[in-house]
Design a protein around this motif. Sequence first.
Motif, mmCIF file in Angstrom:
data_model
loop_
_atom_site.group_PDB
_atom_site.id
_atom_site.type_symbol
_atom_site.label_atom_id
_atom_site.label_comp_id
_atom_site.label_asym_id
_atom_site.label_seq_id
_atom_site.Cartn_x
_atom_site.Cartn_y
_atom_site.Cartn_z
ATOM 1 N N THR A 57 0.826 -1.215 0.000
ATOM 2 C CA THR A 57 0.000 0.000 0.000
ATOM 3 C C THR A 57 0.855 1.258 0.000
ATOM 4 N N PHE A 58 1.988 1.245 0.713
ATOM 5 C CA PHE A 58 2.850 2.429 0.733
ATOM 6 C C PHE A 58 3.493 2.658 -0.632
ATOM 7 N N VAL A 59 4.000 1.586 -1.253
ATOM 8 C CA VAL A 59 4.594 1.723 -2.593
ATOM 9 C C VAL A 59 3.531 2.161 -3.601
ATOM 10 N N ALA A 60 2.320 1.604 -3.473
ATOM 11 C CA ALA A 60 1.239 1.999 -4.375
ATOM 12 C C ALA A 60 0.888 3.468 -4.203
ATOM 13 N N LEU A 61 0.901 3.947 -2.959
ATOM 14 C CA LEU A 61 0.628 5.367 -2.705
ATOM 15 C C LEU A 61 1.626 6.258 -3.430
ATOM 16 N N VAL A 62 2.912 5.953 -3.293
ATOM 17 C CA VAL A 62 3.938 6.759 -3.945
ATOM 18 C C VAL A 62 3.803 6.684 -5.465
ATOM 19 N N PHE A 63 3.550 5.486 -5.973
ATOM 20 C CA PHE A 63 3.470 5.306 -7.426
ATOM 21 C C PHE A 63 2.295 6.060 -8.035
ATOM 22 N N TRP A 64 1.090 5.880 -7.463
ATOM 23 C CA TRP A 64 -0.087 6.522 -8.048
ATOM 24 C C TRP A 64 -0.061 8.028 -7.843
ATOM 25 N N ALA A 65 0.515 8.499 -6.739
ATOM 26 C CA ALA A 65 0.651 9.945 -6.560
ATOM 27 C C ALA A 65 1.584 10.530 -7.610
ATOM 28 N N TRP A 66 2.652 9.800 -7.940
ATOM 29 C CA TRP A 66 3.557 10.266 -8.995
ATOM 30 C C TRP A 66 2.879 10.225 -10.354
ATOM 31 N N LEU A 67 2.043 9.221 -10.582
ATOM 32 C CA LEU A 67 1.451 9.039 -11.907
ATOM 33 C C LEU A 67 0.278 9.978 -12.153
ATOM 34 N N LEU A 68 -0.604 10.140 -11.160
ATOM 35 C CA LEU A 68 -1.845 10.885 -11.369
ATOM 36 C C LEU A 68 -1.982 12.132 -10.499
ATOM 37 N N GLY A 69 -1.038 12.373 -9.596
ATOM 38 C CA GLY A 69 -1.115 13.554 -8.754
ATOM 39 C C GLY A 69 -1.953 13.312 -7.513
ATOM 40 N N PRO A 70 -2.581 14.376 -6.956
ATOM 41 C CA PRO A 70 -3.363 14.229 -5.724
ATOM 42 C C PRO A 70 -4.491 13.218 -5.828
ATOM 43 N N VAL A 71 -5.145 13.127 -6.990
ATOM 44 C CA VAL A 71 -6.219 12.151 -7.151
ATOM 45 C C VAL A 71 -5.666 10.734 -7.052
ATOM 46 N N GLY A 72 -4.461 10.516 -7.576
ATOM 47 C CA GLY A 72 -3.837 9.203 -7.470
ATOM 48 C C GLY A 72 -3.544 8.816 -6.041
ATOM 49 N N ALA A 73 -3.163 9.805 -5.209
ATOM 50 C CA ALA A 73 -2.923 9.514 -3.796
ATOM 51 C C ALA A 73 -4.223 9.136 -3.090
ATOM 52 N N LEU A 74 -5.323 9.821 -3.424
ATOM 53 C CA LEU A 74 -6.612 9.512 -2.810
ATOM 54 C C LEU A 74 -7.120 8.133 -3.214
ATOM 55 N N LEU A 75 -6.846 7.711 -4.444
ATOM 56 C CA LEU A 75 -7.393 6.457 -4.975
ATOM 57 C C LEU A 75 -6.323 5.389 -5.140
ATOM 58 N N ALA A 76 -5.258 5.457 -4.341
ATOM 59 C CA ALA A 76 -4.155 4.511 -4.500
ATOM 60 C C ALA A 76 -4.611 3.073 -4.278
ATOM 61 N N ILE A 77 -5.388 2.825 -3.231
ATOM 62 C CA ILE A 77 -5.830 1.462 -2.927
ATOM 63 C C ILE A 77 -6.808 0.939 -3.980
ATOM 64 N N PRO A 78 -7.897 1.667 -4.346
ATOM 65 C CA PRO A 78 -8.782 1.145 -5.397
ATOM 66 C C PRO A 78 -8.085 0.925 -6.730
ATOM 67 N N LEU A 79 -7.188 1.820 -7.124
ATOM 68 C CA LEU A 79 -6.475 1.635 -8.386
ATOM 69 C C LEU A 79 -5.580 0.401 -8.334
ATOM 70 N N THR A 80 -4.948 0.167 -7.200
ATOM 71 C CA THR A 80 -4.119 -1.034 -7.054
ATOM 72 C C THR A 80 -4.975 -2.293 -7.110
ATOM 73 N N LEU A 81 -6.153 -2.251 -6.505
ATOM 74 C CA LEU A 81 -7.057 -3.398 -6.570
ATOM 75 C C LEU A 81 -7.511 -3.667 -8.002
ATOM 76 N N LEU A 82 -7.714 -2.598 -8.788
ATOM 77 C CA LEU A 82 -8.110 -2.777 -10.186
ATOM 78 C C LEU A 82 -6.999 -3.436 -10.990
ATOM 79 N N VAL A 83 -5.768 -2.957 -10.810
ATOM 80 C CA VAL A 83 -4.632 -3.562 -11.513
ATOM 81 C C VAL A 83 -4.465 -5.017 -11.089
ATOM 82 N N LYS A 84 -4.623 -5.295 -9.807
ATOM 83 C CA LYS A 84 -4.520 -6.664 -9.299
ATOM 84 C C LYS A 84 -5.591 -7.560 -9.910
ATOM 85 N N ALA A 85 -6.818 -7.030 -10.046
ATOM 86 C CA ALA A 85 -7.897 -7.821 -10.623
ATOM 87 C C ALA A 85 -7.637 -8.145 -12.089
ATOM 88 N N LEU A 86 -7.086 -7.175 -12.830
ATOM 89 C CA LEU A 86 -6.881 -7.368 -14.270
ATOM 90 C C LEU A 86 -5.641 -8.180 -14.606
#
Length: 349
Positions: free
Chosen positions: A284-313
């Motif tokens: 979760t911590f690595v995902a937070l840093v990654f999505w914040a870098w990729l999408l900005g503040p919205v990526g930080a807010l949605l780090a867990i759901p976005l990681t779950l989506l990538v995991k599902a796919l």
Amino acid sequence: MLLGAGSAVLVLAGIRSVAWLVGPVFLALMIVIAIAPVQDALLRHGWPAWLSTLVLVVLVTGVLVVFALVIVVSIARLAQLLPQYADQAQKAMTSIEGSLQGFGVEPGQLKSAVESVDPAKLVALIGAVLAGLSGLAASLVFLICLMLFLSVEAGGMNQRLAAVAADRPQLETALRSFAKGTRSYLVVTAIFGLIVGVLDGAALWIIGVPLPVLWAVLSFLTNFIPNIGFIIGLIPPALLALLTGGVSDMLLVIAVYCVLNFVIQTVIQPRFVGDSVGLAMTTTFVALVFWAWLLGPVGALLAIPLTLLVKALLVDVDPTARWANALAGSLERPPRESRRARTGPSEEP
């Protein structure tokens, strides 16, 4: 492997270049997923599809508009208050200098350290922290339009997933599991974020920190950021408490935030969320840093759901890739043995 890594770099570079579009799309998708059970309940009670969609869009739009108005009005008031605290910032620095001298710190080191701190920069830091939130409020109209279209499409999602299951049953199962886990995470996090925001705002109002409603909203939003969210929400009110009430008020704000957020977010909240997301803390911590870098503040807010989506796919749809859950996922708790199983079968007389 090299071809796959190069393709991934190109894809990520493309996503980052259109983060202004991808971020709001995923934010609207997560909101629609969270409120989908309400729409299903209205449909089961005989409501027309168009009316249930309209009711949900109006309700969610109203909540977003209220949040946007609170943020915009509070930022406008903050912009009026900040220039008044420039002189108080200098006095606070002088007070800190005198306090540190009592601990044996050399005056020369204190003088150079104090002179290196620009009070104007310290005051402007509070406004910079909220820049991401004001930018998010500016795209509210675009977000509402996305929610409207996604809510209309959500009514036929079961039929779409049934068509997917006819060809790719594992993909259909993975997507349903993603929606369920995401919904559970968002709802529970929103409830506890509301509790944290109310308690933090009340504490700041009692202490006398200006604009407690704004900092309460910030506490609610940062509750969605794993691991470091409450630290981000703590910095602006702590600095403002330093400017208005001195070091004692700043330390009091820090103590209140640490106690409230530790008890609620670290002790109580995980008991309700549990291991439903299936991600380890490091992940979760690595995902937070990654999505914040990729999408900005919205990526930080949605780090867990976005990681779950990538995991599902990428993981859940492939039986041969389940090993990734053992490395990046949380360990499943072994089932409890019954008392009879631990003590063994009772002997008959």
